[in-house]
Design a protein around this motif. Structure first.
Motif, mmCIF file in Angstrom:
data_model
loop_
_atom_site.group_PDB
_atom_site.id
_atom_site.type_symbol
_atom_site.label_atom_id
_atom_site.label_comp_id
_atom_site.label_asym_id
_atom_site.label_seq_id
_atom_site.Cartn_x
_atom_site.Cartn_y
_atom_site.Cartn_z
ATOM 1 N N THR A 31 0.835 -1.204 0.000
ATOM 2 C CA THR A 31 0.000 0.000 0.000
ATOM 3 C C THR A 31 0.872 1.257 0.000
ATOM 4 N N ALA A 33 0.841 5.801 -0.611
ATOM 5 C CA ALA A 33 0.056 7.039 -0.668
ATOM 6 C C ALA A 33 0.688 7.963 -1.702
ATOM 7 N N THR A 65 -4.016 10.714 -2.751
ATOM 8 C CA THR A 65 -4.569 10.239 -1.478
ATOM 9 C C THR A 65 -3.989 10.947 -0.262
ATOM 10 N N GLY A 66 -2.947 11.767 -0.444
ATOM 11 C CA GLY A 66 -2.321 12.424 0.694
ATOM 12 C C GLY A 66 -1.873 13.836 0.369
ATOM 13 N N TYR A 152 -8.020 16.932 6.477
ATOM 14 C CA TYR A 152 -8.396 15.841 7.390
ATOM 15 C C TYR A 152 -9.873 15.491 7.220
ATOM 16 N N TYR A 157 -4.589 11.433 3.609
ATOM 17 C CA TYR A 157 -3.466 10.991 4.444
ATOM 18 C C TYR A 157 -2.545 12.197 4.600
ATOM 19 N N SER A 179 -0.710 11.927 9.912
ATOM 20 C CA SER A 179 -0.510 10.474 9.834
ATOM 21 C C SER A 179 0.963 10.112 9.827
ATOM 22 N N ARG A 259 6.953 4.050 0.215
ATOM 23 C CA ARG A 259 5.525 3.997 0.500
ATOM 24 C C ARG A 259 4.865 5.368 0.439
ATOM 25 N N LEU A 260 5.636 6.429 0.457
ATOM 26 C CA LEU A 260 5.106 7.781 0.285
ATOM 27 C C LEU A 260 5.653 8.331 -1.030
ATOM 28 N N GLY A 291 -3.706 3.809 -0.526
ATOM 29 C CA GLY A 291 -4.352 3.870 0.774
ATOM 30 C C GLY A 291 -3.406 4.437 1.811
ATOM 31 N N SER A 292 -3.570 4.021 3.044
ATOM 32 C CA SER A 292 -2.709 4.457 4.140
ATOM 33 C C SER A 292 -1.570 3.447 4.294
ATOM 34 N N LYS A 294 1.516 1.230 5.571
ATOM 35 C CA LYS A 294 1.930 0.710 6.863
ATOM 36 C C LYS A 294 3.458 0.645 6.915
#
Length: 566
Positions: A31, A33, A65-66, A152, A157, A179, A259-260, A291-292, A294
């Motif tokens: 996953t 963002a 998404t962020g 928010y 995210y 986050s 992941r970012l 998504g968010s 991990k």
């Protein structure tokens, strides 16, 4: 003896595999963002005359998404109309009876009260002006709460971006809506003497930004989860076509554990839409969901210790391939390099120096020699991965030591194994006086040139990467997990050398050069932030491509030989 050692290699590799299975499980979460830069978004909204919420809604529909929301400086708040900032000399000249001090700096911006500097307050015409003895425009004082709460509420995210400054308000308050934390600038929050306090001020994961080292970041990685963040330099991104830039982001997520995916929009809206469309399509093809994200959590398994018997067996096999005196020198030298230079990475480094050479230490006879060399190398990859895989190495917070040595020592070992055991001086003279044909000289020259390039040009940031190579890389990466060019040409050299009708001494020299491919496989696995499956597929692709290229070179050589000599 050798049968026992080979059995020990296989048993050790099998017993090490559970530790790699644990790593595979930790790497499975795909996953990510897609995070847009908050300042760029705010500027875009203001330029277009739109509300930030309207621009956010547009980007959310486009797949973002962020949002990266910066801590505002005093100047940021002034620019968005949240107060005034005037030099004391200007105010004193305009209102000589009000009590403003020349040489000071006055503002009506809220939040500056917490700045730890001497302050002078003046109440004038319904406003409270707070003065400071130095320019405070660049001092961070907190988030843009309007932008933060809107993001928010819309479900983004949020990557909060606090900034370090000597005179910033303290203690730091991190908004609970965040986050993850990605420090702005080249210093972590609290550097140099308040890192401990800053670390205790929040519990969110911190971002490790590739290619942008930040002073003091390691103090946070000890107590906080870490997310790898990928971003392109804004000036560099503008020089790339949107689809090319998007492929770099996909590559970062697919093959480097990011992941970012942090980006800034292009000046033209159509370019940004093209970028996002290509990025989403590439992530979908790679099986990566939005998504968010991990944070990676990995604890090395005790099964990894079974790699040590395999390393010992490999080292003994290396010892047996040399005359006793030379074997003692070579083995002792490898141990000194591994434990002296590699230190806590002695095991992975020893695997990387030993196993690429093992398959070519015997007299090369046929294609089986190449296959055996690949087998030894993959065993070395198991041992290297088992011993070197830690949470820090998989996040690239701790990197493998000895990449350059992998490209030098294994070929040197193979070259040493080819020295005659008796009168080597006479043999050397004979080789120097050996007649050589033009085509053979060309083959040897090309191989030596490739060997030199492999040593001098390592990585994407080398000073002389041909433009055609960059273009080929980009196109291949869009279609597949691209093998390293060193592996392709190294494997091709091995296949050609073992099958072509060439003098033995040229064959031996080509085999020395071919070891680069085996060393490069270990180099791939030494990039622990790359998922194991990706490194394995990359290596297999390189083997297949090298086999095809080597067979093509063999056909061309036989044709040239027949045309020129027969």
């Amino acid at each position: 003896m050798k049968r026992f050692l080979h059995a020990a290699l296989l048993v050790s590799a099998l017993l090490s595999l559970p530790s790699l299975w644990a790593r595979y499980g930790a790497e499975k979460n795909g996953t990510v963002a897609i995070v847009i830069d908050g300042r760029a978004l705010w500027d875009q909204a203001r330029t277009a005359g739109l509300s930030p919420e309207a621009v956010m809604r547009h980007y959310r529909e486009a797949g973002v998404t962020g949002i990266g929301i910066y801590e505002e400086t005093v100047n940021d708040r002034i620019n968005r109309g949240a107060g005034l900032y005037v030099a004391g000399s200007t105010l004193a000249a305009a209102f000589p009876t009000a009590g403003f001090l020349a040489g000071w700096h006055y503002t009506t911006v809220s939040g500056v009260e917490a700045i730890p500097l001497p302050q002078h307050r003046v109440y004038w015409q319904g406003n409270t002006w707070i003065g400071f003895p130095r320019d405070i425009a660049s001092i961070p004082i907190g988030p843009n709460t309007e932008l933060l709460r809107t993001a928010y509420r819309m479900g983004f995210y949020i990557v909060y971006r606090p900034q370090n400054h000597r005179y910033r308000p303290w203690p730091v308050t991190i908004p609970p809506e965040a986050s993850a934390i990605a420090f702005a600038g080249n210093e972590a929050l609290g550097w140099p003497d308040r890192l401990g306090q800053a670390s205790q001020s929040f519990s969110m994961p911190v971002a490790f930004i590739e290619g942008a080292p930040q002073l003091g970041l390691k103090a946070f990685t000890k107590n906080h989860e870490v997310l790898r963040l990928f971003s392109l330099n804004p000036a560099y991104q503008l020089n790339l076509a949107p689809d090319v830039a998007a492929r770099k982001y996909v590559l970062a997520a697919r093959e480097r554990g990011h992941r970012l995916l942090y980006f800034r929009p292009y000046p033209k809206a159509s370019d940004t839409e093209r970028f996002l469309s290509e990025l989403k399509a590439g992530l979908e093809r790679a099986g990566i969901t939005l998504g968010s994200p991990k944070p990676l959590v990995f604890s090395p398994s005790g099964w990894r210790l079974w790699a040590w018997p395999g390393l010992v067996a490999g080292l003994i096999l290396l010892f047996l391939a040399f005359p006793v005196r030379l074997a003692v020198i070579v083995t002792a030298g490898l141990l000194v390099v591994a434990f002296g230079y590699g230190q806590d990475q002695a095991g992975p480094l020893l695997a990387g120096l030993t196993f690429p050479a093992l398959g070519f230490l015997v007299r090369p006879r046929n294609i089986i020699t190449w296959l055996r060399a690949i087998g030894y190398t993959l065993l070395g990859a198991i041992f290297m991965s088992a011993l070197g895989s830690t949470q820090a190495s998989m996040l690239a917070l701790a990197t493998f030591r000895g990449v350059g040595l992998l490209l030098i020592i294994p070929p040197a070992l193979v070259l040493l194994s080819q020295l005659p055991k008796d009168d080597w001086r006479e043999t050397l003279v004979q080789r120097l006086n050996q007649p050589i044909r033009l085509v053979e000289a060309m083959v040897l020259g090309l191989a030596l040139a490739a060997f030199a390039i492999a040593l001098l040009r390592r990585g994407n940031d080398a000073p002389f990467v041909p433009q055609i190579e960059l273009l080929l890389r980009d196109q291949l990466q869009a279609l597949m997990i691209r093998p390293r060019f060193k592996e392709i040409f190294g494997h091709a050299t091995a296949v050609f050398a073992l099958l072509a009708p060439i003098p033995n001494w040229i064959r031996n020299l080509l085999i020395v050069i071919a070891v680069i491919a085996e060393a490069s496989i270990l180099d791939s696995f030494a990039h622990y932030h790359t998922p194991l499956v990706v490194s394995l597929i990359r290596s297999l692709n390189g083997i297949v491509a090298g086999l095809i290229l080597g067979l093509l070179a063999l056909v061309l050589f036989r044709w040239a030989r027949k045309w020129l000599w027969e």
